[in-house]
Design a protein around this motif. Sequence first.
Motif, short mmCIF file in Angstrom:
data_model
loop_
_atom_site.label_atom_id
_atom_site.label_comp_id
_atom_site.label_asym_id
_atom_site.label_seq_id
_atom_site.Cartn_x
_atom_site.Cartn_y
_atom_site.Cartn_z
N LYS A 238 43.70 -39.50 -39.90
CA LYS A 238 42.72 -40.68 -38.13
C LYS A 238 41.71 -39.98 -37.20
CE LYS A 238 46.45 -43.61 -39.83
NZ LYS A 238 47.12 -44.34 -39.67
N ALA A 239 42.32 -39.34 -36.76
CA ALA A 239 41.25 -38.96 -35.63
C ALA A 239 39.72 -38.47 -35.82
CB ALA A 239 42.39 -37.58 -35.30
N ASP A 240 39.99 -37.61 -37.28
CA ASP A 240 38.53 -37.69 -37.61
C ASP A 240 37.99 -39.26 -37.40
OD1 ASP A 240 38.82 -34.98 -37.99
OD2 ASP A 240 39.77 -34.52 -39.22
N LYS A 241 38.85 -39.82 -38.25
CA LYS A 241 38.22 -40.94 -38.94
C LYS A 241 37.49 -42.06 -37.54
CE LYS A 241 40.36 -41.87 -42.76
NZ LYS A 241 40.91 -43.59 -43.51
N ILE A 242 38.63 -41.66 -36.37
CA ILE A 242 38.61 -42.38 -35.05
C ILE A 242 36.91 -40.75 -34.71
CG2 ILE A 242 39.05 -42.64 -32.59
CD1 ILE A 242 41.75 -43.28 -33.41
N LYS A 333 45.40 -31.72 -35.33
CA LYS A 333 47.40 -32.04 -35.45
C LYS A 333 47.84 -30.62 -35.83
CE LYS A 333 48.25 -35.40 -38.91
NZ LYS A 333 48.19 -36.36 -39.98
N GLY A 334 49.23 -30.92 -36.37
CA GLY A 334 50.41 -29.59 -36.97
C GLY A 334 51.48 -30.34 -37.56
N PHE A 335 52.21 -29.68 -37.84
CA PHE A 335 53.44 -29.85 -38.91
C PHE A 335 54.52 -29.11 -37.69
CE2 PHE A 335 56.65 -29.99 -42.53
CZ PHE A 335 57.27 -31.29 -42.03
N ASP A 336 55.88 -29.71 -37.60
CA ASP A 336 57.02 -29.14 -37.39
C ASP A 336 58.10 -28.91 -37.51
OD1 ASP A 336 59.17 -28.29 -36.19
OD2 ASP A 336 58.55 -28.79 -33.91
N ARG A 339 61.58 -29.43 -37.03
CA ARG A 339 62.02 -31.10 -36.46
C ARG A 339 61.32 -31.66 -38.12
NH1 ARG A 339 61.04 -33.19 -31.25
NH2 ARG A 339 61.90 -31.03 -29.97
N ALA A 340 60.61 -31.30 -39.34
CA ALA A 340 60.13 -31.98 -40.09
C ALA A 340 59.01 -33.22 -39.83
CB ALA A 340 61.00 -32.23 -41.28
N MET A 341 58.43 -32.89 -38.89
CA MET A 341 57.69 -34.37 -37.84
C MET A 341 56.30 -33.82 -37.58
SD MET A 341 60.28 -35.72 -35.61
CE MET A 341 59.51 -37.04 -35.26
N ASN A 342 55.11 -34.49 -37.70
CA ASN A 342 54.25 -34.80 -37.07
C ASN A 342 53.55 -34.48 -35.63
OD1 ASN A 342 52.35 -34.20 -40.36
ND2 ASN A 342 53.16 -36.93 -40.00
N TYR A 343 53.15 -33.52 -35.15
CA TYR A 343 52.28 -33.76 -34.30
C TYR A 343 51.12 -33.56 -33.80
CZ TYR A 343 51.65 -28.43 -34.01
OH TYR A 343 51.77 -27.04 -34.05
N TYR A 344 50.62 -33.99 -32.57
CA TYR A 344 49.26 -33.67 -31.60
C TYR A 344 49.48 -32.72 -30.47
CZ TYR A 344 46.92 -36.78 -35.58
OH TYR A 344 46.20 -37.21 -36.69
N LYS A 345 48.60 -31.87 -30.54
CA LYS A 345 48.57 -31.37 -29.54
C LYS A 345 47.01 -31.37 -28.67
CE LYS A 345 48.75 -26.86 -29.60
NZ LYS A 345 49.14 -25.53 -29.96
N VAL A 346 47.32 -32.39 -27.19
CA VAL A 346 46.25 -32.69 -26.30
C VAL A 346 45.36 -31.67 -25.32
CG1 VAL A 346 45.12 -34.83 -25.62
CG2 VAL A 346 46.79 -34.77 -27.64
N TYR A 347 43.90 -31.33 -25.44
CA TYR A 347 43.96 -30.28 -24.66
C TYR A 347 43.44 -31.17 -22.96
CZ TYR A 347 44.87 -26.54 -27.14
OH TYR A 347 45.37 -26.21 -28.53
N PHE A 348 43.45 -31.28 -21.56
CA PHE A 348 42.58 -31.70 -20.73
C PHE A 348 42.96 -30.74 -19.42
CE2 PHE A 348 46.91 -32.88 -20.66
CZ PHE A 348 47.39 -32.65 -19.09
#
Length: 352
Positions: A238-242, A333-336, A339-348
């Motif tokens: 979805k991030a790529d689409k945005i 985007k990654g997968f933990d 936790r068996a969950m997706n995650y996003y890492k944001v740099y700023f």
Amino acid sequence: MVTFFEASLETISVHHVGNQTQEEMYALSDQPLELKDELIPNLLMQYFLKPFEKANEVYHLMHSSGDLALNELHHFASQVFEDNSKFHEASQQIARHLYKVTNHPNIKGGELYVVYFKQVQIEGNPLDVIGIFKSENKETYLKVYPDQGGFQVDYEQDAININKLDKGVLIFNIEKENGYKVVVVDKTNGGQEAARYWKDEFLQLKIRNDSFNQTSNTLGIYKNFVTEKLDDEFEMSKADKIDLLNRSMKYFKEKETFDIEEFSNEVIGNEQAIESFKNFKNQYEQEFDSPIADNFIISENAVKKQARVYKSVLKLDKNFHIYIHGDKELIEKGFDDGRAMNYYKVYFKEEA
């Protein structure tokens, strides 16, 4: 696009049009309305014309057969523009025509106003105009007035709010052979079928294929391509689409003209995706009989309007919304596994 600072209201006829499916009738006035109060014409001008100041889409009257002479509104408007003495008679015919197409149970009855204006401007050109307006929704108003050293409160039911025009159309006396220039307002609905009757059945309109329409359609087609079509051929987050949507909006905001080859290379970049987009665009043009040029002047107003529906929000469950406006390389985007969950890492760099 539509201005009326020099306009004048010349004649107005008022009728009532009910819903035939509810066994309601129509009532026609015998003569035009006599406006005795000097304030009333100014209030009516505000009520009828102010909603059109923000109207960007310009339409033409048409008929499904291709024979413009069969469009009732074109016929009545031509009569009046050629001979103003036929105005009231034509207004009665317009009311009968509206009653004929008021055949969905969700359409509300109401007053129909047919008005002749002078010096209403469209695209800088002052013209004679036939306005047709319908009021469907009534409100209750409180009135407070002094009384014996104090105040009293009264009310008026079934009154019209002059800041809320339900339905309206302006037919400008220009481009008769194309179906006149037409702008329309329709702020009421009773479901999709009921809402369609004003534009499609009563007026029978086709949108003018100008820069506003071409810009709006291209942005709309591209948005649908990214959100609906790309998943069939590519694996995309979805991030790529945005990011693709943001890049397209950036292109339209920065450029003065659209060039499909330039747009495809700068915004899409992938040859297979470019070919898919062009095919998607061609399918739209054929399905809706609405050709879009490969090169056209970009309409700033159309870009502003489409920007409101271009979403740059990444929704994550019910916990987070991430607004993506810039470089997509700053979000991963990654997968933990734990936790068996997706995650996003944001740099700023800085936190505002």
